[in-house]
Structure formats: C-alpha cells, structure tokens
Design an enzyme around this catalytic site. Structure first.
Site, PDB file in Angstrom:
ATOM      1  N   SER A 168      33.082  34.613  43.929  1.00 52.10           N
ATOM      2  CA  SER A 168      31.989  35.508  44.321  1.00 52.10           C
ATOM      3  C   SER A 168      31.432  35.106  45.697  1.00 52.10           C
ATOM      4  O   SER A 168      31.165  33.931  45.960  1.00 52.10           O
ATOM      5  CB  SER A 168      30.899  35.447  43.269  1.00 52.10           C
ATOM      6  OG  SER A 168      29.873  36.325  43.618  1.00 52.10           O
ATOM      7  N   SER A 169      31.281  36.107  46.560  1.00 54.35           N
ATOM      8  CA  SER A 169      30.701  35.823  47.890  1.00 54.35           C
ATOM      9  C   SER A 169      29.213  35.581  47.699  1.00 54.35           C
ATOM     10  O   SER A 169      28.507  36.454  47.190  1.00 54.35           O
ATOM     11  CB  SER A 169      30.897  37.015  48.825  1.00 54.35           C
ATOM     12  OG  SER A 169      32.215  37.487  48.727  1.00 54.35           O
ATOM     13  N   GLY A 196      27.628  41.922  46.111  1.00 54.29           N
ATOM     14  CA  GLY A 196      27.435  43.163  45.349  1.00 54.29           C
ATOM     15  C   GLY A 196      26.170  43.166  44.515  1.00 54.29           C
ATOM     16  O   GLY A 196      25.509  42.136  44.339  1.00 54.29           O
ATOM     17  N   THR A 213      35.502  41.817  48.549  1.00 51.64           N
ATOM     18  CA  THR A 213      36.089  40.830  49.460  1.00 51.64           C
ATOM     19  C   THR A 213      37.597  41.045  49.569  1.00 51.64           C
ATOM     20  O   THR A 213      38.154  41.002  50.667  1.00 51.64           O
ATOM     21  CB  THR A 213      35.769  39.404  48.964  1.00 51.64           C
ATOM     22  OG1 THR A 213      34.365  39.309  48.831  1.00 51.64           O
ATOM     23  CG2 THR A 213      36.261  38.355  49.915  1.00 51.64           C
ATOM     24  N   ASN A 267      32.302  36.665  38.691  1.00 55.68           N
ATOM     25  CA  ASN A 267      33.436  36.618  39.633  1.00 55.68           C
ATOM     26  C   ASN A 267      33.781  35.172  39.965  1.00 55.68           C
ATOM     27  O   ASN A 267      32.897  34.392  40.316  1.00 55.68           O
ATOM     28  CB  ASN A 267      33.030  37.387  40.911  1.00 55.68           C
ATOM     29  CG  ASN A 267      34.158  37.478  41.910  1.00 55.68           C
ATOM     30  OD1 ASN A 267      35.252  36.945  41.686  1.00 55.68           O
ATOM     31  ND2 ASN A 267      33.896  38.150  43.006  1.00 55.68           N
ATOM     32  N   SER A 325      29.099  42.913  41.942  1.00 56.78           N
ATOM     33  CA  SER A 325      29.799  41.633  42.054  1.00 56.78           C
ATOM     34  C   SER A 325      31.081  41.647  41.220  1.00 56.78           C
ATOM     35  O   SER A 325      31.057  42.015  40.044  1.00 56.78           O
ATOM     36  CB  SER A 325      28.872  40.513  41.585  1.00 56.78           C
ATOM     37  OG  SER A 325      29.555  39.300  41.699  1.00 56.78           O
ATOM     38  N   GLY A 326      32.177  41.286  41.840  1.00 58.49           N
ATOM     39  CA  GLY A 326      33.451  41.229  41.130  1.00 58.49           C
ATOM     40  C   GLY A 326      34.218  42.535  41.172  1.00 58.49           C
ATOM     41  O   GLY A 326      35.297  42.639  40.593  1.00 58.49           O
ATOM     42  N   GLU A 366      23.710  42.942  41.606  1.00 60.05           N
ATOM     43  CA  GLU A 366      23.783  41.981  40.507  1.00 60.05           C
ATOM     44  C   GLU A 366      22.670  42.197  39.488  1.00 60.05           C
ATOM     45  O   GLU A 366      21.508  42.395  39.870  1.00 60.05           O
ATOM     46  CB  GLU A 366      23.655  40.547  41.050  1.00 60.05           C
ATOM     47  CG  GLU A 366      24.912  40.046  41.714  1.00 60.05           C
ATOM     48  CD  GLU A 366      24.746  38.652  42.304  1.00 60.05           C
ATOM     49  OE1 GLU A 366      25.778  38.033  42.613  1.00 60.05           O
ATOM     50  OE2 GLU A 366      23.604  38.197  42.444  1.00 60.05           O
TER      51      GLU A 366
HETATM   52  N1  LIG Z   1      43.078  44.978  44.800  1.00 62.52           N
HETATM   53  C1  LIG Z   1      43.086  43.963  43.948  1.00 62.52           C
HETATM   54  N2  LIG Z   1      44.228  43.601  43.360  1.00 62.52           N
HETATM   55  C2  LIG Z   1      44.251  42.576  42.525  1.00 62.52           C
HETATM   56  N3  LIG Z   1      43.182  41.846  42.166  1.00 62.52           N
HETATM   57  C3  LIG Z   1      41.990  42.174  42.709  1.00 62.52           C
HETATM   58  C4  LIG Z   1      41.893  43.237  43.656  1.00 62.52           C
HETATM   59  N4  LIG Z   1      40.605  43.319  44.030  1.00 62.52           N
HETATM   60  C5  LIG Z   1      39.932  42.335  43.354  1.00 62.52           C
HETATM   61  N5  LIG Z   1      40.765  41.644  42.583  1.00 62.52           N
HETATM   62  C6  LIG Z   1      40.418  40.505  41.715  1.00 62.52           C
HETATM   63  O1  LIG Z   1      39.036  40.542  41.485  1.00 62.52           O
HETATM   64  C7  LIG Z   1      38.412  39.331  41.881  1.00 62.52           C
HETATM   65  C8  LIG Z   1      37.042  39.604  42.451  1.00 62.52           C
HETATM   66  O2  LIG Z   1      37.181  40.326  43.641  1.00 62.52           O
HETATM   67  P1  LIG Z   1      36.232  40.083  44.889  1.00 62.52           P
HETATM   68  O3  LIG Z   1      35.991  38.646  45.091  1.00 62.52           O
HETATM   69  O4  LIG Z   1      36.758  40.849  45.977  1.00 62.52           O
HETATM   70  O5  LIG Z   1      34.909  40.709  44.376  1.00 62.52           O
HETATM   71  P2  LIG Z   1      33.637  41.010  45.213  1.00 62.52           P
HETATM   72  O6  LIG Z   1      33.354  42.435  45.089  1.00 62.52           O
HETATM   73  O7  LIG Z   1      33.754  40.469  46.554  1.00 62.52           O
HETATM   74  O8  LIG Z   1      32.540  40.202  44.425  1.00 62.52           O
HETATM   75  P3  LIG Z   1      31.268  39.475  44.974  1.00 62.52           P
HETATM   76  O9  LIG Z   1      30.267  40.494  45.275  1.00 62.52           O
HETATM   77  O10 LIG Z   1      30.879  38.598  43.864  1.00 62.52           O
HETATM   78  O11 LIG Z   1      31.700  38.725  46.136  1.00 62.52           O
HETATM   79  C9  LIG Z   1      39.357  38.721  42.865  1.00 62.52           C
HETATM   80  O12 LIG Z   1      39.243  37.336  42.847  1.00 62.52           O
HETATM   81  C10 LIG Z   1      40.706  39.184  42.368  1.00 62.52           C
HETATM   82  O13 LIG Z   1      41.163  38.319  41.364  1.00 62.52           O
HETATM   83 MG   LIG Z   2      33.016  39.033  47.609  1.00 64.69          MG
END
Ligand SMILES: Nc1ncnc2c1ncn2[C@@H]1O[C@H](COP(=O)(O)OP(=O)(O)OP(=O)(O)O)[C@@H](O)[C@H]1O
Ligand SMILES: [Mg+2]
Length: 1019
Positions: free
Chosen positions: A159-160, A386, A111, A156, A106-107, A388
């Site tokens: 977070s999805s 992701g 996404t 996050n 997660s994070g 957790e």
């Molecule tokens: N390529 C990137 N460039 C800049 N910031 C990023 C990038 N990827 C992720 N982030 C930052 O990290 C944060 C978390 O990313 P994201 O929501 O994609 O995580 P996730 O893997 O989907 O988590 P979860 O499993 O909780 O959904 C985003 O809100 C963003 O601020």
């Molecule tokens: Mg996500």
C-alpha cells in the site's frame, strides 16, 4: 475486428456507453462477466475502468505494447495501454499536456496502473543512449520510493503510504527528458505504530533481510526483526514478497538513479537510526522535588545511535529526557515523564523518517530534473493513496479521504458537471442528468473559514487548554445541520440512536461512503511539533545528511513562529495539485477492488456495487450517452480536418464555424451525430469521430505522399543540379588535368625529339668536321707525301750524285773518328823510352798512323824538353784578358778601342832591335787589329791590321820571343818587323792564328828558328 466485437458484445460490452438497458445491475453484471473472462478493463467513453485481478495476466507483453502502439482508442480491445497511448499521442502530436488520474480505494490497483502507464510510454517512445538513461532513471525511481513509502496494510500488501504525482517531461519529438516528483503527506505515524497484521515501511524489513553482514555491522543492526520494537514482531515476512531481493533491487535502482555510495550509506544510516530509536527504553524515577522524571534505561542503543550520527550521547539523552521551556526570557530545563519521553522519542523517529523521505524525493528529482530552458510537454501521473475506511480512522485517513474527495471533485467537475454546463453554454439542446456533486463535502472539510481543517488549525493555535473535546464540540456546533456531518451530539439532537458512532468521533458522509473518525490525536498530529531540544540535538550531530534534515535546530535560526500545521500544508499542496491537474487534459483510470481478501479472480458484487455507486459510474455513463463523445473549438477542429474537403483545403476564407459546417456537410455524416455549438463542434458517437479520424489519416497519407512526392522531386532536382554542377567541375578539372598531362607529354616528346634532332645535327656536324679534319689531314698527308715525293725527286738527283762520296766520306770520317777516339783511349805511355804504338786497324790509315806515331814520339821528346825547360805557358790555362781592362779605369780608352772585339790583352816587352833593350808595352789583340800601347799613358802607340801580318817566328827556347813579320805593303811594315817578348807566347800565337784564320781564312805561317830568328827585317 476482435476489439469491435468486444465493444459490441451484448453480454459484456467493452464500452459501458453501449449498455442496454442501463441499470446498476446490468452495469455490475457486465463488469462481472468481463472480469470472469479476464477482461479487466472496460470503457465509459474514454474513461478506463480497471478491476484488480489479483493475479498476473498475460496482457502486458511487448507484443501487446506493439498492438496498442499508435492504435485507435476505440478500435482495439479496452486496455490501460490504449489510454496511455492516446494520452501520449495527444501530447506528442497535439501538443497538449496530459494528466492521468488514477483513482480508487486502497488495493484497487492504482500504483500498478501507474507503473503500467509509465512502462508503456517508456516502451513506445524513441530509443537512444540518452533517452534510455532517462527512462531507466524515471522507472527506477519507483522501487526506491516504494521501499521507503509503501507498507503492508490490511487492505494491500504494497500500500502506498504517501501520495505521488509525477510529471514526466518530453521534448517536441516525444522523447522523455526527465521529470519531477511531488510527494504528499507520508503516513509517518506508521513508523511508531501500526495495526496488528500490518507492517512498517518495507525498507526496514528489506534492510534487515537483504543487508550484508558487513553492512548490518556498519549500521549496528541485527538481522532479527523481532529485536526492533518498531517492527511487527508477529509477521515480519510477507508471502510472495522477497525482502532481500527487493533490497538488492533498491540498491541497484539507487545506483541507476545516480546515488553515490556515500549517499546510499548515509541514507541507510539514518534509516537505521530511526529503527534503533524505537529500542531506546526509558525508565521512570523521581526527583527530589517529588516530580516524576525519566531516564535512559539501557544506554547501549543510545550509545550506538550516537556513534552512527556522530553525536555526544549525553546531549541526545538530555534532549530525550528533558525539555527547555522559556519563561519570561529565561530558559528552564524541565524533566519529562516517561510517557512524555516516549512521545518525544517517537516524534523524533517520525520526523527523521518523514524528512528523510522528503530528502529522498528531492534527491531523485535532482537526478531526473530537466535542464531549464528546454521547451517541454508534460504528462502527469497521479497515484495517490486510495480512499480508506478502517475500523478506527484517525487524522491520516481524514487527510487521505479528503484528497480522494478532491480527486472525485475533479472528476465530477470535468466529466459530469463541466460537460453538462458546457452543453448549456454552447446552446446545445440538453436534458440535465442528475448526479451527486461532492463540492459540499469538500467545502465541509476545506472551507478556509469554517471548514473542519480550519477549525482544527484554530484549535491548535488557540492559547489555553487545547484538546480534541473542544475541537469536536466546535464541529458539532458548526455542522449541527450539515447533511454530510454526523456525531453523537447531532444524532442525539435528531433523536437518532446509533451505537456504531462512539462519543469521541465524528462521521462524514463521503462520496465513497460514511467514515467515522476518532478525533483522538488530531491536534497532536496536526501540530506535528518536535521539541526544539531534539531538533537542536539532531542539528548538532556530525552526520551531514541527518544534520541537513533539521535546519531549524541551528541555534542561530531559532524562530518563535509556529510552523504551519500538517492539515494546512496538505490543503495547500492539494490545492496546487488541483490547479496543476486542471491545466492539463485529464485521462481517467478508475480502479475497482473486486474483493476484500486480495483473492485472485474473486468478484464480490456488493463491494463492487458500492464502488460503482460512489465512483458515480452510472452518472458517468448517462452523461456520456446523452451527450457527445467529442467536442472541439471550431478553429482547432478545422485546422485538424480541413484537408478532408477541397473547399476548406488548404485554406478556408470564412469563419471557423462556417468552415466546420461546410466540411462536415461534404462528409455527409447523419445530422443527429453532429451538433454545432457557439464555439465548439460536438460529435455524438465515437464511431463518427473514429470515421473522421480514419478519413483524416487516409487523406494525411495522401497529402504526405504528395508532399513526399514534391519533396522527393525537389530533392532529386536539387541533387541532380548539385551532381550536374559537381560533374561540370569534375570534368573541367579532369579535362584540365588531361590537357596538362597531354601538354606535359607533348613537351617531353618535343624535348626528346629536339634532343634527338640536335644530337643528330651535332653528330652530323661532328662527322662533317671529322671528315673535314680527315680530309685536311689526308690532304696534308698527301701534300706531305707529295712534297716529300717532290723533294725526294728533286733532291734524288743531288743525293745520288754525291751519295757515294758522301757515304764514303761519312764512313771514312766515322772510321777516322773511331780510330782517333780508340787511339786516345789507348795512347801508349808518355815515356820517351817507350816506342810502342797501337797497330792501325784500317790499311788506309797506316800512313797516318805512322805519322801520328812519329809526331807523338816527337811530341813526347819535345814535351820532355819543354818540361825540362819548364814551359810555364803550357801550364797556364788561356785567360785571354790579363790586364783587367773593364775594372781598371786607366784602360778605359783602350777598352773603348777594343770594344767587344777584344780577343786578348796582355803585357809584352818590345825589343829594341837596335840595342836589344826591352820596353814594356800593352798588347791588345782584337778580331781586326793588333794594338801596342804605352802602359803609362795607356794610349795606343802602334795599331796593326791583322791582314798586315805576314808570319810569325819563335825560337826553340822558352824565351817568350816572338817576331812579327809584317807585309811590306802595310803601314806598320814600313818601320820593320816587331820583336816582342810575351809571358803567354803560345796563347798569343794560338789566338793570333785563330783570329787571323777567322778573319782571313788563312793560316798564320809560323817559323821556329834554330839559333836565332831568321829573316828578321830591319827598317
Ligand atoms: N493489473 C494488475 N494485474 C495483476 N495484479 C494487480 C494488478 N493491479 C493490482 N494488482 C495487485 O493488487 C495489489 C495492490 O495494487 P496497488 O498497490 O496498485 O494498489 P493501490 O491502489 O496502489 O493501493 P494503495 O492505495 O494502498 O496504494 C498489487 O500488489 C498487485 O498484487
Ligand atoms: Mg498504491
């Protein structure tokens, strides 16, 4: 060659396969060094490792998109766009369905990565009104789903809280047609409860912050988050997140996707109902039986909810505070305690929200779905929650981690195990690489007979007292010796002292680490039951959308069958997902989280090392290094590269394997770069493949030029032929047209000439005729003149000879005429006494004038005497015919004698000369004779020829006596003269004289006697 340099940079190689020496530390340092340089992407072969920078980097610009568009994967700097481009081209050009598996905790940035992939594909595929609309709809589904399915967690801020798998469908040209979204198990417990410092789903905050006053009033909401018990009262806002702006973005996105305003309102109304349900407070009271019961503490909120959904408040109140239990075909209404009431309320809120989320996904799918019947290629993008590890992990974490375990399994299967097995299968010399296979963990959870999920289901369905203790006991018994299972009991059995594992928990050694799960709530969440009274109440609501979310509430559809458990459903949907992913060509993006504090550019080596370990990156690199970068079935390989050798192009007659060998032998690659398996060709390094691909592209370009040349030649020929044909037709038509025109002109000219010629001829003829006429007229004139001249000449003699006499005669006559006419006009009065007489105008008329004067005077005197003697014959007009010969039939014979020669017919008396007696006789004077007839017999008695009459004598008196003196030679004269008395004596003598004059041209001699008629002859 920046990319190649980057790949080969010893301190921070772009492809970890090139790492030397390969140790955990060197791998970690490479990632750290690259991260420091803001190179967040690194390859292991064709797997992309992405380290979350937690700050925006300038590497997603349109220029970058162009740079990676149609790039060679290994020829450019590692980037997520490179894998997206590779997948898209493989889909478009090689017709292979693709899936992009984005994993990480997660994070870690899954996404974000999925959005980057989607936006890249949208940017590079072709444009057009329809395509752009589809692209917009696909991209705009993200903000809507994120608003309803994402939330801030400790790990996050976005977070999805649901799993998402999106199939984007393309046509054969690579243009997007639409897509299908599948969602997996929304973390609905967040609706009613969340850890301190976290938030509920974004939509609630967005609605309250961004909804207009009018909208909030319509939804009966207050703008203040503090008012709602389901929302975090401590931190509702988030730094760097503008809820109000996001709400507007969500509204816009819904409009783009195709939501009608009514649908949006309905969606927000149901969202508001969920929020308001949290504020329905229950209070306890005691029934007369002493049983505890609950009731609505403050009816206002309930009232408003019911107004929103069109439901009778008492019905909802009853459903919230009591429950119908069926006992032996009898429905009994039992009251609920306050905790039971709250449990029901929360269950209702969770159910409404999770069903609403499913409806939302379906609604989006309706808009973006592709019409059936079209042939499609699919690119799936998986962005699932992701891995957790929380302080306190419940049923949701168990499910989420199970899902991640399955994805790791796919990765292991496809990249490590499968690969190595394939080398063995294909007969390639191979030294096995050790790796951790997580099938054992997957089996521990999902085994349909004795897996943890199966045990949980069994416990949920088991009659009797059901609680988590019995479930945990069962697990402890079953997995007492399992390497990846631990609990207080199993530890005790193994004499392990571990204070970190509480009694109510079990621990699983996941691929990504050990996670301790608290069994509390497992059964309830797995059952996911909603009191039937509540679903019936929802179904009874007039709100169409809400009603449609609870079809089981329809009393007609009451089913006693228990619905499938949440665990069972999730397992089934994960199995379907896995099947789906296996059928596609996988592309991996492995996301790594560099720190726990979401700090920009902070790299925590320990945290990253842990992820490197559980993601199996070391093994991945090892397998990759020991193995071959590329493999392909001989048939497909030959099909793709046969153009590189004249022996295999355009057709190879032998077997595919032989063909591939011949082809590669000709290209003279080093032997260690190639391995020939039973069915596949293996190429060791990407550079060789890159070289092969480059040569192919050059050759393809040559061939394309050749084809183009041939095609252009053919096209030009065809066009030339067409133009020629057209030219012939045009010239034929033109010539025809010209000739027609010419002919028309000639005809016109001929007609004009003809007309002129005819005119000329006619004029000439006319002239001729005219001249003839003139000649004739001239001749006539000449002739006339000539004749005139001749006549004048001929008669001139006679005219001249008698001219003077004639003229004199004429003048004389004219003078006499003038004299006589003047005399007649100026006759003197008739009185005898008047002896005046006009004087003679001309001397030669003096004698005549004198004679006329005396005649006139005598006539006056005689007239006077005759008047006095009353001469009737003068008074009477001459009638001629007094007998009426024609009318009187008696005189028919006489009429016949006279015929048309009759001059006069009258009655006379014949004097007998002997005795002086008179006898009546009829007298007929004809032009030849004088006839005397007997009046009675009407027979002619005496017929005298006029020539026999010598003379006549009359007296001076008006005695009507007439003596006819006959010639002695005449026949009638023998008898002597005739003495006749006539009433019309003067007429008779006048006529006799006239007739005789006409017949003999001699005047009748007339004698007027004094006393008596003299010389009367007697026979
Ligand atoms: N390529 C990137 N460039 C800049 N910031 C990023 C990038 N990827 C992720 N982030 C930052 O990290 C944060 C978390 O990313 P994201 O929501 O994609 O995580 P996730 O893997 O989907 O988590 P979860 O499993 O909780 O959904 C985003 O809100 C963003 O601020
Ligand atoms: Mg996500």
């Amino acid at each position: 060659m920046e990319a190649t340099t980057s790949l080969l940079d010893a301190a921070a190689v772009g492809d970890l396969v090139l790492l030397d020496p390969l140790t955990e530390n060197s791998l970690l340092h490479t990632l750290q060094e690259r991260f420091r340089r803001s190179d967040i992407y690194t390859y292991i072969g064709n797997v992309v490792i992405s380290v979350n920078p937690y700050r925006s980097l300038p590497i997603y610009t349109p220029e970058k998109v162009q740079e990676y568009h149609n790039c060679n994967f290994f020829a450019v700097k590692p980037h997520i766009y490179a894998i997206a481009d590779d997948a898209y081209r493989s889909l478009r050009d090689r017709d292979r369905d693709q899936c992009i598996l984005i994993t990480g905790e997660s994070g870690a940035g899954k996404t974000e990565a999925s959005k980057l992939v989607m936006s890249y594909v949208a940017a590079v595929c072709s444009k057009g009104e329809e395509v752009d609309k589809v692209k917009e709809q696909l991209l705009q589904s993200n903000p809507v789903l994120e608003a309803f399915g994402n939330a801030k967690t400790v790990r996050n801020d976005n977070s999805s809280r649901f799993g998402k798998y999106m199939d984007v469908e393309f046509d054969f040209k690579g243009e997007p047609l639409g897509g299908v979204i599948s969602n997996y198990l929304l973390e609905k417990s967040r609706i009613v409860r969340h850890v301190k410092g976290e938030r509920n789903f974004h939509i609630f905050y967005q609605l309250l912050a961004g909804g207009s006053a009018q909208l909030l009033q319509q939804l009966k909401l207050r703008q203040d988050c503090q008012h709602y018990s389901y929302l975090n009262r401590e931190s509702s806002g988030l730094p760097g997140m503008d809820d109000a702006a996001n709400f507007r973005a969500v509204q816009d996105a819904m409009r783009v996707i195709g939501f009608s305003p009514t649908e949006v309102t309905a969606l927000l109304e149901v969202t508001a109902v969920v929020l308001k349900l949290g504020n329905v407070q229950l209070s306890s009271n005691y029934q007369s039986s002493g049983m505890e019961a609950c009731s609505i503490a403050e009816p206002q909120e309930l009232q408003e909810i019911c107004e929103l959904i069109g439901l009778d408040p008492s019905m909802l109140e009853r459903a919230l505070c009591s429950r119908t239990v069926k006992a032996r075909d009898e429905a009994v209404l039992t009251t609920l305690s306050v905790p039971q009431g709250y449990y029901g309320r929360d269950a209702l809120a969770k159910n409404i929200y999770s069903r609403l989320f499913d409806w939302l996904v379906n609604r989006i799918n309706t808009s973006i779905q592709v019409k059936p019947g079209k042939q499609r290629k699919v690119m799936g993008v998986l962005d699932i929650y992701g891995f957790e590890i929380f302080q306190d992990n419940g049923f949701e974490q168990f499910i989420i981690n199970y899902c991640n375990e399955k994805l790791q399994q796919i990765f292991i299967l496809m990249t490590l195990k499968e690969e190595q097995e394939e080398y063995v299968r294909e007969g390639i010399q191979w030294t096995p690489v050790e790796f951790f296979d997580n099938s054992i963990i997957c089996n521990l959870i999902e085994n349909s007979k004795c897996g943890i999920l199966a045990m949980l289901d069994e416990e949920c369905l088991r009659p009797g007292v059901v609680n988590e203790d019995t479930f945990l006991t069962k697990l402890n018994q079953l997995f007492a010796t399992h390497k990846h299972y631990e609990s207080k009991e199993t530890q005790n059995a193994r004499h392990i002292m571990d204070a970190s594992l509480p009694p109510q928990c079990f621990r699983i050694h996941h691929y990504a680490g050990k996670v301790t799960y608290n069994v509390t709530g497992f059964i309830e969440k797995n059952n996911d039951l909603l009191f039937r009274d509540l679903s019936q109440a929802m179904w009874a609501a007039q709100h169409t959308l809400l009603r449609s979310l609870f079809p089981e509430g329809d009393p007609q559809r009451v089913s006693l069958k228990l619905p499938p458990t949440a665990g069972f459903q999730f397992k089934a949907s994960v199995a379907t997902l896995m099947k789906n992913l296996y059928s596609k060509n996988p592309n991996y993006i492995r996301c790594i989280k560099p720190n726990e504090t979401k700090t920009a550019m902070l790299f925590t080596p320990e945290l990253v090392l842990a992820q490197i370990r559980y993601l199996g990156l070391m093994e991945n690199v090892r397998v990759r290094r020991a193995g071959y970068a590329f493999r392909q079935l001989y048939g497909l390989f030959l099909e793709r590269y046969k153009m590189l050798s004249p022996r295999t192009w355009p057709r190879w007659a032998g077997s595919d394997r032989e063909g591939a060998k011949v082809l590669l032998a000709e290209l003279a690659f080093p032997p260690e770069e190639l391995a020939f398996g039973h069915t596949k060709i293996f190429i060791r390094s990407p550079h060789t493949l890159f070289d092969l691909e480059r040569r192919r592209q050059e050759r393809v370009a040559q061939l394309a030029t050749l084809i183009q040349k041939m095609f252009r030649g053919w096209r030009c020929r065809t066009q030339y032929q067409l133009m020629r044909k057209s030219q012939i037709i045009i010239s034929a038509w033109f010539r025809g047209h010209m000739q027609k025109n010419k002919y028309k002109q000639m005809k016109r000219s001929a007609l004009i000439i003809q007309a002129y010629a005819r005119g000329w001829k006619s004029r000439r003829l006319l002239q001729e005729l005219k001249s003839q006429c003139h000649r004739r007229a001239a001749a006539t004139t000449i002739a006339a003149y000539w004749r005139g001249y001749q006549v004048r000449r001929a008669y001139r003699r006679y005219f001249r000879s008698g001219a003077s006499a004639r003229l004199a005669n004429f003048i004389y006559r004219r003078l006499v005429q003038k004299f006589l006419v003047g005399l007649r006009r100026n006759l003197p009065p008739l009185s005898v006494m008047d002896r005046t007489w006009p004087p003679t105008p001309y001397k030669f008329l003096a004698a005549a004038n004198q004679e006329l004067r005396s005649i006139f005077y005598r006539w006056k005197c005689t007239g006077q005497r005759w008047l006095m003697a009353s001469v009737p014959s003068l008074q009477q007009p001459f009638q001629g015919e007094y007998l009426g010969l024609t009318q009187n039939p008696k005189y028919q014979k006489l009429h016949a004698v006279a015929k048309d020669k009759l001059v006069m017919a009258d009655t006379v008396r014949k004097v007998n000369r002997a005795n002086g007696k008179t006898v009546p006789r009829l007298l007929l004077l004809t032009t030849e004779h004088l006839v005397l007839a007997d009046p009675k017999a009407a027979q002619p008695k005496t017929v005298l020829s006029l020539s026999d009459i010598r003379s006549v004598s009359v007296t001076r008196f008006s005695d009507g006596l007439l003596a006819l003196h006959l010639k002695e030679t005449s026949t009638g004269g023998a008898k002597g003269d005739f003495l006749l008395v006539s009433d019309h004596l003067i007429e008779l003598i006048t006529r006799l004289h006239q007739t005789l004059m006409d017949a003999t041209a001699q005047a009748l001699p007339l004698h007027i006697a004094g006393q008596k008629v003299e010389n009367l002859r007697y026979d």
